[in-house]
Scaffold this motif. Structure first.
Motif, PDB file in Angstrom:
ATOM      1  N   TRP A 114       0.839  -1.203   0.000  1.00 15.44           N
ATOM      2  CA  TRP A 114       0.000   0.000   0.000  1.00 15.44           C
ATOM      3  C   TRP A 114       0.875   1.254   0.000  1.00 15.44           C
ATOM      4  CZ3 TRP A 114      -0.742   4.395   2.794  1.00 15.44           C
ATOM      5  CH2 TRP A 114      -1.917   5.112   2.556  1.00 15.44           C
ATOM      6  N   CYS A 115       1.910   1.257   0.839  1.00 15.94           N
ATOM      7  CA  CYS A 115       2.811   2.424   0.892  1.00 15.94           C
ATOM      8  C   CYS A 115       3.453   2.663  -0.472  1.00 15.94           C
ATOM      9  CB  CYS A 115       3.894   2.207   1.942  1.00 15.94           C
ATOM     10  SG  CYS A 115       3.313   2.240   3.652  1.00 15.94           S
ATOM     11  N   ALA A 116       3.897   1.583  -1.123  1.00 16.70           N
ATOM     12  CA  ALA A 116       4.560   1.728  -2.416  1.00 16.70           C
ATOM     13  C   ALA A 116       3.615   2.239  -3.483  1.00 16.70           C
ATOM     14  CB  ALA A 116       5.156   0.382  -2.840  1.00 16.70           C
ATOM     15  N   GLY A 132      10.804  13.659   9.892  1.00 15.01           N
ATOM     16  CA  GLY A 132      12.159  13.132   9.968  1.00 15.01           C
ATOM     17  C   GLY A 132      12.248  11.657   9.623  1.00 15.01           C
ATOM     18  N   LEU A 133      11.116  11.025   9.295  1.00 21.04           N
ATOM     19  CA  LEU A 133      11.067   9.590   9.037  1.00 21.04           C
ATOM     20  C   LEU A 133      10.829   9.305   7.564  1.00 21.04           C
ATOM     21  CD1 LEU A 133       8.711   8.588  11.999  1.00 21.04           C
ATOM     22  CD2 LEU A 133      11.216   8.622  11.999  1.00 21.04           C
ATOM     23  N   ARG A 134      11.096   8.073   7.190  1.00 16.58           N
ATOM     24  CA  ARG A 134      10.778   7.599   5.848  1.00 16.58           C
ATOM     25  C   ARG A 134       9.421   6.899   5.864  1.00 16.58           C
ATOM     26  NH1 ARG A 134      15.254   6.331   2.278  1.00 16.58           N
ATOM     27  NH2 ARG A 134      17.121   7.405   3.002  1.00 16.58           N
ATOM     28  N   VAL A 135       8.746   6.927   4.757  1.00 19.43           N
ATOM     29  CA  VAL A 135       7.521   6.142   4.639  1.00 19.43           C
ATOM     30  C   VAL A 135       7.910   4.665   4.615  1.00 19.43           C
ATOM     31  CG1 VAL A 135       5.545   5.575   3.181  1.00 19.43           C
ATOM     32  CG2 VAL A 135       6.272   7.958   3.431  1.00 19.43           C
ATOM     33  N   ASP A 136       7.416   3.931   5.605  1.00 19.13           N
ATOM     34  CA  ASP A 136       7.731   2.505   5.704  1.00 19.13           C
ATOM     35  C   ASP A 136       6.621   1.841   6.499  1.00 19.13           C
ATOM     36  OD1 ASP A 136      10.123   0.430   5.359  1.00 19.13           O
ATOM     37  OD2 ASP A 136       9.226   0.104   7.333  1.00 19.13           O
ATOM     38  N   GLY A 184       6.729  11.677  22.003  1.00 24.18           N
ATOM     39  CA  GLY A 184       7.729  10.811  21.388  1.00 24.18           C
ATOM     40  C   GLY A 184       7.101   9.628  20.678  1.00 24.18           C
ATOM     41  N   ASN A 185       6.060   9.037  21.292  1.00 22.73           N
ATOM     42  CA  ASN A 185       5.323   7.974  20.617  1.00 22.73           C
ATOM     43  C   ASN A 185       4.629   8.512  19.375  1.00 22.73           C
ATOM     44  OD1 ASN A 185       5.122   5.201  22.107  1.00 22.73           O
ATOM     45  ND2 ASN A 185       5.092   6.710  23.753  1.00 22.73           N
ATOM     46  N   ALA A 186       4.025   9.686  19.491  1.00 22.22           N
ATOM     47  CA  ALA A 186       3.331  10.282  18.347  1.00 22.22           C
ATOM     48  C   ALA A 186       4.296  10.538  17.196  1.00 22.22           C
ATOM     49  CB  ALA A 186       2.655  11.591  18.769  1.00 22.22           C
ATOM     50  N   SER A 187       5.545  10.841  17.523  1.00 16.47           N
ATOM     51  CA  SER A 187       6.518  11.159  16.475  1.00 16.47           C
ATOM     52  C   SER A 187       6.874   9.946  15.622  1.00 16.47           C
ATOM     53  CB  SER A 187       7.793  11.753  17.089  1.00 16.47           C
ATOM     54  OG  SER A 187       8.621  10.753  17.673  1.00 16.47           O
ATOM     55  N   ARG A 188       6.454   8.745  16.037  1.00 16.52           N
ATOM     56  CA  ARG A 188       6.743   7.523  15.289  1.00 16.52           C
ATOM     57  C   ARG A 188       5.601   7.118  14.363  1.00 16.52           C
ATOM     58  NH1 ARG A 188      11.827   6.837  15.295  1.00 16.52           N
ATOM     59  NH2 ARG A 188      11.544   4.616  14.883  1.00 16.52           N
ATOM     60  N   THR A 189       4.590   7.949  14.246  1.00 20.31           N
ATOM     61  CA  THR A 189       3.400   7.560  13.495  1.00 20.31           C
ATOM     62  C   THR A 189       3.435   7.972  12.028  1.00 20.31           C
ATOM     63  OG1 THR A 189       2.255   9.617  14.037  1.00 20.31           O
ATOM     64  CG2 THR A 189       1.974   7.759  15.571  1.00 20.31           C
ATOM     65  N   LEU A 190       4.322   8.884  11.622  1.00 23.45           N
ATOM     66  CA  LEU A 190       4.327   9.548  10.303  1.00 23.45           C
ATOM     67  C   LEU A 190       3.249  10.624  10.201  1.00 23.45           C
ATOM     68  CD1 LEU A 190       4.803   6.523   7.830  1.00 23.45           C
ATOM     69  CD2 LEU A 190       6.576   7.908   8.939  1.00 23.45           C
ATOM     70  N   LEU A 191       2.612  10.957  11.316  1.00 22.05           N
ATOM     71  CA  LEU A 191       1.517  11.932  11.308  1.00 22.05           C
ATOM     72  C   LEU A 191       1.815  13.158  12.161  1.00 22.05           C
ATOM     73  CD1 LEU A 191      -1.451   9.423  11.810  1.00 22.05           C
ATOM     74  CD2 LEU A 191      -0.667  10.424   9.645  1.00 22.05           C
ATOM     75  N   TYR A 192       2.933  13.144  12.898  1.00 18.73           N
ATOM     76  CA  TYR A 192       3.224  14.177  13.892  1.00 18.73           C
ATOM     77  C   TYR A 192       4.357  15.058  13.390  1.00 18.73           C
ATOM     78  CZ  TYR A 192       4.336  16.075  18.570  1.00 18.73           C
ATOM     79  OH  TYR A 192       4.575  16.883  19.656  1.00 18.73           O
ATOM     80  N   ASP A 193       4.133  16.350  13.381  1.00 21.77           N
ATOM     81  CA  ASP A 193       5.141  17.318  12.952  1.00 21.77           C
ATOM     82  C   ASP A 193       6.098  17.568  14.111  1.00 21.77           C
ATOM     83  OD1 ASP A 193       6.547  19.728  12.334  1.00 21.77           O
ATOM     84  OD2 ASP A 193       4.977  20.271  10.903  1.00 21.77           O
TER      85      ASP A 193
END
Length: 495
Positions: A114-116, A132-136, A184-193
């Protein structure tokens, strides 16, 4: 009257078990309890858990810790602190708390296709800039989307809540009164600025996640409500602090400044180091929000390895009837892997390669290869993957002056010596196994104004590099070649 000093109940909810640790204001551990958590894989690449079983493990571990402390009743528990697995996600009904499907574990890769297919380059750039993260598939957003797409018929959309494991546990601890998540948990979701310090509307749109189903993000020490109806602690006991588990380990180690790093050896592995400022978004080791204290963010570089302890468990299943301790002992009977190499890309590769299409490779066997050589190759694969991340981190930040290790696999001398040899850095192994729980407890005591006398965990042993630089370079070059083999594509290309 109980005259014992008050304690913080620190709950470390991990992938395969939950630990509960009672810690006083000086860092003394008064009691420890643990409970296993099951993990299932109904299809290749699918990794699931049961949300109610996770909650029950919290209660069981807490009961064990209280019993180990000599029957401490609820009175001495000054606060609760949480350290939680991160990218795993839960969906539940707001009206009843009933889970709306399985927990999708952080290792779950069902959303990779789905991501791809659905996240274009412009959106990927937006994600990198804001998070700061990659889509994965490892991160939460595509999993949240999957859960929302599979809400059972008949459940009103306004009754659906989703979140990472910390938000699920806060919901349960507070009797459904609080739908909160830690920054910090939110920052791992790909949704948090991570610079705006809040949910990003453009990213919510990318993944199709409505804002109203998500928890409100809070600073790590801002307080997360009070316990209600839990039964093991007094109603009204504050949930004082929450950290993601890897972040909690960093905090527990006292690695709060640039140049200090820790590696956690769990089911997967995390290498994390604080940074003075957000680096450019081009690094193959992502940026994350380590914690948010007093409204001040601390950022970190972190590389996540998908299979480390899981690699040892896999090899133990082949060689030692599933006994990881016997596997490590077997690996220690030979000086090296005898030319055997294992790249454990069972679900692809994480940092710094980020290649979900990579496949596992076991190579270099000859008629002289023994089970011990294969066991040693499995151990070395963990150290090589950590070294891959350290190489990129040091290229970004400069040499690390402190490198601390925690997690169950640190008991393996062969692994820790390999780690020192392959990174060229002294590895400091701590004297406690509950560093994540201690980090959460320390932050809770800090929020209560009581952590001044706290010391980092004592270093149990230091392992210094034994190999020469040319030998290290040869081993690392050979490993790099095997990684390229794992990433080979038909047509003679690799990614």
């Amino acid at each position: 009257m109980d005259r014992r000093p008050p304690v913080v109940l620190a709950v470390d909810q991990g992938t395969t078990n939950t630990k509960a640790v009672l810690v006083d204001a000086t860092g003394h551990v008064a009691g420890v309890g643990s409970a296993p958590v099951g993990v299932t894989s109904p299809w290749p690449g699918w990794v699931e858990q049961d949300a109610e079983r996770i909650w029950r493990s919290v209660l069981d571990a807490t009961g064990g810790a209280l019993a180990a402390a000599g029957g401490v009743d609820g009175g001495p528990v000054a606060a609760v602190a949480l350290s939680t697995q991160r990218e795993s996600v839960v969906a539940w009904r707001a009206s009843t708390g009933e889970p709306l499907g399985p927990v999708l574990g952080w290792q779950d890769s069902r959303t990779a296709a789905w991501c791809a297919a659905h996240v274009d380059e412009a959106a990927r750039t937006e994600v990198r800039v804001r998070t700061g993260l990659r889509v994965d598939a490892m991160f939460s957003a595509p999993k949240l989307r999957w859960l929302l797409d599979h809400v059972p018929d008949g459940v009103p959309r306004d009754d659906v809540r989703v979140g990472t494991v910390d938000s699920w546990l806060v919901w349960r601890l507070t009797g459904g009164r609080e739908h909160l998540t830690e920054a910090g948990n939110a920052s791992r979701t790909l949704l948090y600025d991570v610079t705006g310090l809040g949910w990003s509307e453009p990213l919510l749109d990318v993944f199709g996640v409505p804002r109203h189903v998500l928890a409100d993000p809070r600073a790590s020490d801002a307080g997360f409500g009070t316990c209600a109806g839990v039964g093991l602690v007094v109603d009204g006991t504050p949930v004082a602090a929450v950290l993601a588990d890897s972040h909690a380990a960093l905090f527990g180690h006292g690695c709060t400044e640039p140049g200090m790093a820790k590696a956690t050896y769990g089911t997967g592995s995390s290498v994390m180091t604080p940074v003075a400022a957000l680096p450019g978004r081009g690094s193959s080791v992502p940026t994350t929000l380590a914690w948010l204290l007093d409204a001040t963010p601390t950022y970190a570089l972190e590389g996540n390895i998908l299979s480390s302890g899981a690699t040892l468990a896999w090899a133990a299943g082949l060689l030692t009837a599933g006994d990881v301790e016997r596997l490590v002992a077997l690996a220690g009977t030979v000086a090296d892997a005898g030319g055997v190499s294992l790249v454990p890309a069972f679900s692809g590769l994480g940092a710094p390669h980020w290649d979900r299409e990579a496949t596992a490779v076991l190579s270099g066997m000859t008629p002289a290869t023994s089970p011990a050589h294969v066991a040693r190759a499995a151990v070395e694969s963990v150290a090589h993957q950590i070294a891959d991340v350290v190489d990129v981190v040091e290229a970004t930040t400069g040499p690390l002056r402190t490198f601390r290790a925690d997690g169950g696999a640190t008991a393996a001398d062969a692994l820790m010596q390999d780690q020192a040899d392959l990174t060229g850095r002294t590895v400091e192994v701590t004297d406690v196994a509950e560093v994540s729980a201690l980090g959460a407890a320390k932050l809770a005591w800090r929020s209560l104004g009581e952590a001044d006398a706290w010391l980092p965990p004592r270093v149990r042993r230091r392992l210094t590099p034994q190999e020469t630089r040319p030998d290290r370079a040869e081993r690392r070059a050979r490993w790099a070649g095997e990684v390229e083999r794992a990433r080979f594509r038909p047509g003679g290309t690799s990614r």
